[in-house]
Write a protein that holds these residues in place. Structure first.
Motif, PDB file in Angstrom:
ATOM      1  N   LYS A   1      -9.441  11.463   2.254  1.00  0.00           N
ATOM      2  CA  LYS A   1     -10.476  12.643   2.667  1.00  0.00           C
ATOM      3  C   LYS A   1     -11.798  11.999   2.591  1.00  0.00           C
ATOM      4  CE  LYS A   1      -7.399  16.505   1.288  1.00  0.00           C
ATOM      5  NZ  LYS A   1      -7.250  17.552   0.172  1.00  0.00           N
ATOM      6  N   LYS A   2     -12.084  11.240   1.702  1.00  0.00           N
ATOM      7  CA  LYS A   2     -13.580  10.486   1.582  1.00  0.00           C
ATOM      8  C   LYS A   2     -13.503   9.330   2.434  1.00  0.00           C
ATOM      9  CE  LYS A   2     -13.666  12.029  -3.322  1.00  0.00           C
ATOM     10  NZ  LYS A   2     -13.395  11.502  -4.842  1.00  0.00           N
ATOM     11  N   GLY A   3     -12.523   9.044   3.042  1.00  0.00           N
ATOM     12  CA  GLY A   3     -12.594   7.930   3.906  1.00  0.00           C
ATOM     13  C   GLY A   3     -12.438   6.484   3.277  1.00  0.00           C
ATOM     14  N   ASN A   4     -11.899   6.551   2.023  1.00  0.00           N
ATOM     15  CA  ASN A   4     -11.533   5.285   1.164  1.00  0.00           C
ATOM     16  C   ASN A   4     -10.315   4.860   1.738  1.00  0.00           C
ATOM     17  OD1 ASN A   4     -14.325   5.468   0.359  1.00  0.00           O
ATOM     18  ND2 ASN A   4     -13.712   6.517  -1.673  1.00  0.00           N
ATOM     19  N   HIS A   5     -10.063   4.367   2.807  1.00  0.00           N
ATOM     20  CA  HIS A   5      -8.652   3.966   3.190  1.00  0.00           C
ATOM     21  C   HIS A   5      -7.863   2.866   2.447  1.00  0.00           C
ATOM     22  CE1 HIS A   5     -10.191   6.300   6.481  1.00  0.00           C
ATOM     23  NE2 HIS A   5      -9.088   6.906   6.574  1.00  0.00           N
ATOM     24  N   LYS A   6      -9.109   1.871   2.214  1.00  0.00           N
ATOM     25  CA  LYS A   6      -8.370   0.742   1.360  1.00  0.00           C
ATOM     26  C   LYS A   6      -7.856   0.922   0.003  1.00  0.00           C
ATOM     27  CE  LYS A   6      -9.422  -4.275   0.277  1.00  0.00           C
ATOM     28  NZ  LYS A   6     -10.541  -5.303   0.385  1.00  0.00           N
ATOM     29  N   GLN A   7      -8.515   1.775  -0.611  1.00  0.00           N
ATOM     30  CA  GLN A   7      -8.321   2.449  -1.972  1.00  0.00           C
ATOM     31  C   GLN A   7      -7.071   3.158  -1.953  1.00  0.00           C
ATOM     32  OE1 GLN A   7     -11.557   3.771  -4.310  1.00  0.00           O
ATOM     33  NE2 GLN A   7     -12.936   2.038  -3.449  1.00  0.00           N
ATOM     34  N   ALA A   8      -6.857   4.016  -0.958  1.00  0.00           N
ATOM     35  CA  ALA A   8      -5.793   5.190  -0.762  1.00  0.00           C
ATOM     36  C   ALA A   8      -4.606   4.107  -0.535  1.00  0.00           C
ATOM     37  CB  ALA A   8      -6.275   5.781   0.408  1.00  0.00           C
ATOM     38  N   ILE A   9      -4.624   2.933   0.137  1.00  0.00           N
ATOM     39  CA  ILE A   9      -3.355   2.342   0.085  1.00  0.00           C
ATOM     40  C   ILE A   9      -2.939   1.810  -0.999  1.00  0.00           C
ATOM     41  CG2 ILE A   9      -2.514  -0.040   1.125  1.00  0.00           C
ATOM     42  CD1 ILE A   9      -4.195   0.452   3.760  1.00  0.00           C
ATOM     43  N   GLU A  10      -3.850   1.338  -1.813  1.00  0.00           N
ATOM     44  CA  GLU A  10      -3.402   1.175  -3.347  1.00  0.00           C
ATOM     45  C   GLU A  10      -2.718   2.062  -4.014  1.00  0.00           C
ATOM     46  OE1 GLU A  10      -6.967  -0.497  -5.358  1.00  0.00           O
ATOM     47  OE2 GLU A  10      -7.466  -1.848  -3.637  1.00  0.00           O
ATOM     48  N   LYS A  11      -3.417   3.266  -3.783  1.00  0.00           N
ATOM     49  CA  LYS A  11      -2.641   4.425  -4.333  1.00  0.00           C
ATOM     50  C   LYS A  11      -1.253   4.571  -3.861  1.00  0.00           C
ATOM     51  CE  LYS A  11      -5.830   5.207  -7.542  1.00  0.00           C
ATOM     52  NZ  LYS A  11      -5.488   4.915  -9.032  1.00  0.00           N
ATOM     53  N   TYR A  12      -1.148   4.715  -2.700  1.00  0.00           N
ATOM     54  CA  TYR A  12       0.334   4.926  -1.959  1.00  0.00           C
ATOM     55  C   TYR A  12       1.278   3.812  -2.277  1.00  0.00           C
ATOM     56  CZ  TYR A  12      -2.103   8.570   1.258  1.00  0.00           C
ATOM     57  OH  TYR A  12      -2.981   9.679   1.511  1.00  0.00           O
ATOM     58  N   SER A  13       0.571   2.557  -2.453  1.00  0.00           N
ATOM     59  CA  SER A  13       1.694   1.521  -2.668  1.00  0.00           C
ATOM     60  C   SER A  13       2.104   1.769  -4.234  1.00  0.00           C
ATOM     61  CB  SER A  13       0.816   0.179  -2.361  1.00  0.00           C
ATOM     62  OG  SER A  13       0.403   0.207  -1.151  1.00  0.00           O
ATOM     63  N   GLU A  14       1.036   1.981  -4.938  1.00  0.00           N
ATOM     64  CA  GLU A  14       1.523   2.186  -6.169  1.00  0.00           C
ATOM     65  C   GLU A  14       2.797   3.406  -6.475  1.00  0.00           C
ATOM     66  OE1 GLU A  14      -0.509   2.141 -10.720  1.00  0.00           O
ATOM     67  OE2 GLU A  14      -1.730   2.362  -8.721  1.00  0.00           O
ATOM     68  N   SER A  15       2.382   4.497  -5.717  1.00  0.00           N
ATOM     69  CA  SER A  15       3.328   5.802  -5.848  1.00  0.00           C
ATOM     70  C   SER A  15       4.659   5.349  -5.291  1.00  0.00           C
ATOM     71  CB  SER A  15       2.669   6.807  -4.886  1.00  0.00           C
ATOM     72  OG  SER A  15       3.556   7.914  -4.716  1.00  0.00           O
ATOM     73  N   LEU A  16       4.734   4.272  -4.270  1.00  0.00           N
ATOM     74  CA  LEU A  16       5.990   4.122  -3.875  1.00  0.00           C
ATOM     75  C   LEU A  16       6.689   3.144  -4.652  1.00  0.00           C
ATOM     76  CD1 LEU A  16       4.873   3.611  -0.190  1.00  0.00           C
ATOM     77  CD2 LEU A  16       6.507   5.172  -0.960  1.00  0.00           C
ATOM     78  N   TRP A  17       5.871   2.408  -5.600  1.00  0.00           N
ATOM     79  CA  TRP A  17       6.739   1.699  -6.630  1.00  0.00           C
ATOM     80  C   TRP A  17       7.400   2.611  -7.574  1.00  0.00           C
ATOM     81  CZ3 TRP A  17       7.041   1.093 -11.959  1.00  0.00           C
ATOM     82  CH2 TRP A  17       7.638   0.191 -12.319  1.00  0.00           C
ATOM     83  N   PHE A  18       6.925   3.565  -7.919  1.00  0.00           N
ATOM     84  CA  PHE A  18       7.599   4.702  -8.916  1.00  0.00           C
ATOM     85  C   PHE A  18       8.519   5.327  -8.235  1.00  0.00           C
ATOM     86  CE2 PHE A  18       3.652   4.160 -11.351  1.00  0.00           C
ATOM     87  CZ  PHE A  18       4.062   3.919 -12.473  1.00  0.00           C
ATOM     88  N   SER A  19       8.452   5.666  -6.849  1.00  0.00           N
ATOM     89  CA  SER A  19       9.490   6.453  -6.158  1.00  0.00           C
ATOM     90  C   SER A  19       9.086   6.269  -4.688  1.00  0.00           C
ATOM     91  CB  SER A  19       9.370   8.090  -6.687  1.00  0.00           C
ATOM     92  OG  SER A  19      10.311   8.427  -5.584  1.00  0.00           O
ATOM     93  N   ASN A  20      10.253   5.526  -4.057  1.00  0.00           N
ATOM     94  CA  ASN A  20       9.951   5.315  -2.421  1.00  0.00           C
ATOM     95  C   ASN A  20      10.837   6.162  -1.694  1.00  0.00           C
ATOM     96  OD1 ASN A  20      12.177   4.332  -3.316  1.00  0.00           O
ATOM     97  ND2 ASN A  20      11.977   2.331  -2.435  1.00  0.00           N
ATOM     98  N   LEU A  21      10.976   7.281  -2.113  1.00  0.00           N
ATOM     99  CA  LEU A  21      12.032   8.368  -1.293  1.00  0.00           C
ATOM    100  C   LEU A  21      11.266   9.494  -0.659  1.00  0.00           C
ATOM    101  CD1 LEU A  21      14.669   8.698  -4.291  1.00  0.00           C
ATOM    102  CD2 LEU A  21      14.591   6.957  -2.308  1.00  0.00           C
ATOM    103  N   GLU A  22       9.885   9.287  -0.711  1.00  0.00           N
ATOM    104  CA  GLU A  22       9.163  10.476  -0.056  1.00  0.00           C
ATOM    105  C   GLU A  22       8.516   9.793   1.294  1.00  0.00           C
ATOM    106  OE1 GLU A  22       5.838  13.897  -1.040  1.00  0.00           O
ATOM    107  OE2 GLU A  22       6.902  12.749  -2.384  1.00  0.00           O
ATOM    108  N   SER A  23       9.104  10.488   2.406  1.00  0.00           N
ATOM    109  CA  SER A  23       8.838  10.130   3.687  1.00  0.00           C
ATOM    110  C   SER A  23       7.173  10.257   3.938  1.00  0.00           C
ATOM    111  CB  SER A  23       9.413  10.945   4.679  1.00  0.00           C
ATOM    112  OG  SER A  23       8.979  10.362   6.244  1.00  0.00           O
ATOM    113  N   ALA A  24       6.603  11.375   3.422  1.00  0.00           N
ATOM    114  CA  ALA A  24       5.184  11.448   3.700  1.00  0.00           C
ATOM    115  C   ALA A  24       4.428  10.379   3.142  1.00  0.00           C
ATOM    116  CB  ALA A  24       4.914  12.939   3.258  1.00  0.00           C
ATOM    117  N   THR A  25       4.661   9.649   2.083  1.00  0.00           N
ATOM    118  CA  THR A  25       3.970   8.940   1.347  1.00  0.00           C
ATOM    119  C   THR A  25       3.996   7.572   2.352  1.00  0.00           C
ATOM    120  OG1 THR A  25       4.771   9.371  -0.854  1.00  0.00           O
ATOM    121  CG2 THR A  25       3.350   7.308  -0.617  1.00  0.00           C
ATOM    122  N   TYR A  26       4.828   7.162   2.962  1.00  0.00           N
ATOM    123  CA  TYR A  26       4.725   5.903   3.877  1.00  0.00           C
ATOM    124  C   TYR A  26       3.893   6.401   5.084  1.00  0.00           C
ATOM    125  CZ  TYR A  26       8.604   3.414   1.663  1.00  0.00           C
ATOM    126  OH  TYR A  26       9.363   2.758   0.681  1.00  0.00           O
TER     127      TYR A  26
END
Length: 280
Positions: free
Chosen positions: A205-230
């Motif tokens: 929402k803030k336009g910080n797409h590079k940092q957002a990728i880091e958060k999504y990547s970390e999220s997927l490490w904990f659980s990679n079962l949510e389609s929306a995160t990808y």
């Protein structure tokens, strides 16, 4: 008659490897140092060979408890060849021994982006998560340095290359293994993954797409079962013109949820940008 001393960089490295295997860590470090000096004096540009020598010497320092010099050598190795597995693992271990837990966590998670089956990184990141939560509470992630995003090219590079010289404790990719991709996340893992996804959403929402990728990547490490995160991470890749990565994430999103309309749309956009009009 005295043995003939090693006369080349390769001979010095090979002799150093043998000394390391024999537990003669100081001697091995000296041999690696001689090899580095010889390589640098020759003026030959071989960053991979130089990086391996720094990494091997770092292993000697780590074995001898010299964590400061281990970190220096690993950092030098990574400056020459970014996202090398062994220097990252060795530096993480040294940071952990020095109780620099946020830095250790970052290195362990970076390794998992490259290969999510490395057992020492899986165990290390879990230890660091518990330690940081105990130290800083629910806001522990605010204490972390930025986690680098490993490019797909680096992930593919290390998929096809064996770890050089000294084996780290890692998880085999045989049938009996449990990788981050195949393991069933705990309830706590799912909760952490959702919290990280929300952090990623706020960054988008803030336009910080590079940092957002880091958060999504970390999220997927904990659980990679949510389609929306990808599919959310795919949106960030699109904004950053990382179209191959966007296709990959959308495909994974659709594997989890074949009705994810956003994933179809974003993959179509990525294919179009790649001029693959038929797929688009």
């Amino acid at each position: 008659m005295a043995p003939i001393p090693p006369a080349s960089v390769e001979e010095l490295r090979t002799t150093g490897n043998q000394s390391f295997r024999n537990g003669q860590f100081a001697e091995a470090a000296t041999l690696y140092s001689r090899a580095l000096r010889m390589l640098q004096e020759q003026g030959s540009s071989d960053p991979e060979k130089e990086s391996v020598l720094y990494s091997n010497r770092a292993a000697c320092h780590l074995k001898d408890g010299n964590c400061i010099d281990c970190i220096k050598d690993c950092t030098s190795a990574l400056a020459l060849v970014p996202f090398s597995l062994k220097p990252l693992l060795r530096r993480a271990s040294a940071y952990e021994a020095l109780e620099k837990y946020p830095l250790a966590y970052v290195d362990y998670v970076t390794v998992l982006q490259i290969d999510d089956s490395v057992m020492s990184a899986l165990e290390g990141s879990s230890r660091m998560t518990r330690t940081l939560m105990d130290s800083f509470g629910p806001e522990w992630r605010l204490k972390l340095p930025s986690i680098p995003l490993v490019p797909v090219s680096s992930q593919k590079r290390w998929e096809c290359l064996p770890l050089e010289n000294h084996k780290e404790p890692s998880k085999s990719k045989s049938k009996g293994t449990t990788s981050a991709k195949s393991r069933v996340p705990s309830a706590g893992d799912v909760e952490r993954a959702r919290a990280l996804k929300e952090e990623g959403n706020e960054l988008v929402k803030k336009g910080n797409h590079k940092q957002a990728i880091e958060k999504y990547s970390e999220s997927l490490w904990f659980s990679n079962l949510e389609s929306a995160t990808y599919s959310n991470r795919a949106l960030c890749h699109l904004e950053l013109k990382q179209f191959q990565e966007a296709v990959k994430d959308c495909t994974e999103a659709l594997r989890l949820d074949g009705k994810n309309v956003k994933a179809f749309y974003r993959r179509a956009q990525a294919y179009k940008a790649l001029k693959d009009y038929r797929s688009s």
